[in-house]
Design a protein around this motif. Sequence first.
Motif, PDB file in Angstrom:
ATOM      1  N   GLU A 109       0.612   4.230  -3.045  1.00 35.97           N
ATOM      2  CA  GLU A 109       0.306   5.647  -2.664  1.00 35.97           C
ATOM      3  C   GLU A 109       1.822   6.690  -2.983  1.00 35.97           C
ATOM      4  OE1 GLU A 109      -0.842   5.453   1.555  1.00 35.97           O
ATOM      5  OE2 GLU A 109      -2.818   4.518   0.989  1.00 35.97           O
ATOM      6  N   ALA A 110       2.959   6.005  -2.801  1.00 36.00           N
ATOM      7  CA  ALA A 110       4.236   6.849  -3.034  1.00 36.00           C
ATOM      8  C   ALA A 110       4.076   7.141  -4.566  1.00 36.00           C
ATOM      9  CB  ALA A 110       5.521   6.158  -2.645  1.00 36.00           C
ATOM     10  N   LYS A 155       0.755  -1.354   0.051  1.00 36.07           N
ATOM     11  CA  LYS A 155       0.015  -0.277   0.097  1.00 36.07           C
ATOM     12  C   LYS A 155       0.707   1.277   0.055  1.00 36.07           C
ATOM     13  CE  LYS A 155      -4.008   1.835   2.564  1.00 36.07           C
ATOM     14  NZ  LYS A 155      -4.827   1.639   3.546  1.00 36.07           N
ATOM     15  N   LYS A 156       1.842   1.204   0.750  1.00 33.68           N
ATOM     16  CA  LYS A 156       2.607   2.464   0.946  1.00 33.68           C
ATOM     17  C   LYS A 156       3.498   2.733  -0.436  1.00 33.68           C
ATOM     18  CE  LYS A 156       4.171   1.770   5.493  1.00 33.68           C
ATOM     19  NZ  LYS A 156       5.412   1.285   6.339  1.00 33.68           N
ATOM     20  N   ASN A 157       3.711   1.870  -1.276  1.00 34.77           N
ATOM     21  CA  ASN A 157       4.378   1.851  -2.387  1.00 34.77           C
ATOM     22  C   ASN A 157       3.591   2.415  -3.431  1.00 34.77           C
ATOM     23  OD1 ASN A 157       6.807   1.272  -1.623  1.00 34.77           O
ATOM     24  ND2 ASN A 157       6.978  -0.673  -2.441  1.00 34.77           N
ATOM     25  N   ASN A 195      -1.622  -0.958   9.009  1.00 37.99           N
ATOM     26  CA  ASN A 195      -1.264  -1.023   7.575  1.00 37.99           C
ATOM     27  C   ASN A 195      -2.124  -2.127   7.237  1.00 37.99           C
ATOM     28  OD1 ASN A 195       0.237   1.061   7.285  1.00 37.99           O
ATOM     29  ND2 ASN A 195       2.109  -0.131   7.770  1.00 37.99           N
TER      30      ASN A 195
END
Length: 189
Positions: free
Chosen positions: A19-20, A15-17, A78
């Motif tokens: 969104e990044a 998810k972080k990647n 997360n």
Amino acid sequence: IQIESVIGDMAYSEKKNIEAAKEGDYELIAKLNPIITQGNRRKEDEFEFNKDAGMYQCKAGHLAIHKYFDKRKKDKKNKNPRMVYFFDIEKCKCCPYRDGCYKEGAKKKTYTETIICDSHSEQVKFQETEHFKEKMRERYKIEAKNSELKHRHGYDVASSSGLICMEMQGAMTIFAVNLKRIIKLMNEK
């Protein structure tokens, strides 16, 4: 450097990647883990969603009696939220399919469905496009080159300590591999 796309395996599709990539205005070419796209259902034939009732039903046809929205705890920030469906335990006790489904003495019977977030939903749609599939077909070349760097040229282990030494080793290894490629292409002409 202006980055247009990043290609990686499932490990990069967290998810972080995603969104990044959205914030950095580049595309992330990485398949989502099947647990996210297909769910964590190992026994697909045992539970089926009944659209009319808005509940899951077991293969014996018994509907869940109620459902609970689990937002997940703060320590699992997360993790995606889940919907937990509860079944009538009295029906499970006398069900002909209870073997492998109902554990003797259990106080409750549940079925959990993970609700995927918006960024994962968008990534699912993106990975079904022709553009995504075309880029993923090129990925094997990257893996082959990484394998050559690691196994044939010693890039799997740092030869010296420190970040500067590791950068130097990387630059020299990539230079050597590119030089080999240039010589091979020159010999083909």
